[in-house]
Design a protein around this motif. Structure first.
Motif, PDB file in Angstrom:
ATOM      1  N   UNK A  79      60.160  62.578  54.854  1.00  0.00           N
ATOM      2  CA  UNK A  79      59.553  63.178  53.647  1.00  0.00           C
ATOM      3  C   UNK A  79      58.078  62.871  53.463  1.00  0.00           C
ATOM      4  N   UNK A  80      57.496  62.012  54.283  1.00  0.00           N
ATOM      5  CA  UNK A  80      56.107  61.627  54.086  1.00  0.00           C
ATOM      6  C   UNK A  80      55.119  62.485  54.831  1.00  0.00           C
ATOM      7  N   UNK A  81      55.478  63.748  55.060  1.00  0.00           N
ATOM      8  CA  UNK A  81      54.571  64.649  55.759  1.00  0.00           C
ATOM      9  C   UNK A  81      54.334  65.887  54.910  1.00  0.00           C
ATOM     10  N   UNK A  82      53.192  66.529  55.146  1.00  0.00           N
ATOM     11  CA  UNK A  82      52.907  67.763  54.425  1.00  0.00           C
ATOM     12  C   UNK A  82      53.548  68.939  55.162  1.00  0.00           C
ATOM     13  N   UNK A  83      53.364  70.131  54.656  1.00  0.00           N
ATOM     14  CA  UNK A  83      53.961  71.314  55.250  1.00  0.00           C
ATOM     15  C   UNK A  83      53.516  71.575  56.674  1.00  0.00           C
ATOM     16  N   UNK A  84      52.356  71.065  57.069  1.00  0.00           N
ATOM     17  CA  UNK A  84      51.852  71.261  58.427  1.00  0.00           C
ATOM     18  C   UNK A  84      52.329  70.155  59.371  1.00  0.00           C
ATOM     19  N   UNK A  85      53.129  69.215  58.861  1.00  0.00           N
ATOM     20  CA  UNK A  85      53.631  68.142  59.702  1.00  0.00           C
ATOM     21  C   UNK A  85      52.696  66.962  59.821  1.00  0.00           C
ATOM     22  N   UNK A  86      51.669  66.898  58.986  1.00  0.00           N
ATOM     23  CA  UNK A  86      50.721  65.779  59.015  1.00  0.00           C
ATOM     24  C   UNK A  86      51.138  64.721  58.016  1.00  0.00           C
ATOM     25  N   UNK A  87      51.000  63.454  58.408  1.00  0.00           N
ATOM     26  CA  UNK A  87      51.281  62.370  57.484  1.00  0.00           C
ATOM     27  C   UNK A  87      50.359  62.504  56.292  1.00  0.00           C
ATOM     28  N   UNK A  88      50.924  62.416  55.102  1.00  0.00           N
ATOM     29  CA  UNK A  88      50.126  62.553  53.887  1.00  0.00           C
ATOM     30  C   UNK A  88      49.199  61.361  53.763  1.00  0.00           C
ATOM     31  N   UNK A  89      47.914  61.628  53.554  1.00  0.00           N
ATOM     32  CA  UNK A  89      46.942  60.547  53.357  1.00  0.00           C
ATOM     33  C   UNK A  89      47.161  59.914  52.003  1.00  0.00           C
ATOM     34  N   UNK A  90      47.080  58.594  51.937  1.00  0.00           N
ATOM     35  CA  UNK A  90      47.240  57.949  50.632  1.00  0.00           C
ATOM     36  C   UNK A  90      46.056  58.272  49.746  1.00  0.00           C
ATOM     37  N   UNK A  91      46.331  58.538  48.463  1.00  0.00           N
ATOM     38  CA  UNK A  91      45.217  58.696  47.547  1.00  0.00           C
ATOM     39  C   UNK A  91      44.859  57.323  46.996  1.00  0.00           C
TER      40      UNK A  91
END
Length: 107
Positions: A79-91
């Motif tokens: 679940x920690x990826x965006x729709x493009x399959x990239x790891x979501x960067x922490x804000x």
């Protein structure tokens, strides 16, 4: 849970909430099925909404875990990826993986 507490439990866009300390206190090694049985009802918040831990772990490719970090990584892999399959960067409110303490609390 306050906003500050929720933010302190977030890793790369996934809010673990009370699941994080539960996983850290659990005795390892442990199987995916054991975690599902004990913690399956816990909810994880992420960019696409919420999922129960049971649903997330059933989609993970790992059968057993030696430490809490491996559980965290399996969850982020699902679940920690965006729709493009990239790891979501922490804000700015997220805790980075390297600085976040996911070590086991049990001996």
């Amino acid at each position: 849970m306050t906003d500050d507490e929720a933010a302190s439990q977030a890793v790369y866009g996934v809010v673990f909430g009370p699941l994080k300390p539960a996983l850290r206190e659990h005795a390892y090694p442990v199987t995916k099925e054991e975690l599902i049985e004990q913690y399956g009802g816990f909810e994880l918040e992420h960019a696409d909404g919420t999922d129960r831990l049971e649903e997330v772990l059933r989609r993970a490719d790992v059968a057993s875990f030696r430490e809490p970090r491996q559980v965290r990584d399996a969850i982020l892999g699902v679940v920690g990826v965006d729709g493009a399959g990239n790891l979501i960067d922490p804000d700015e409110n997220d805790v980075g993986i390297e600085t976040d303490d996911w070590s086991s609390l049990s001996p």
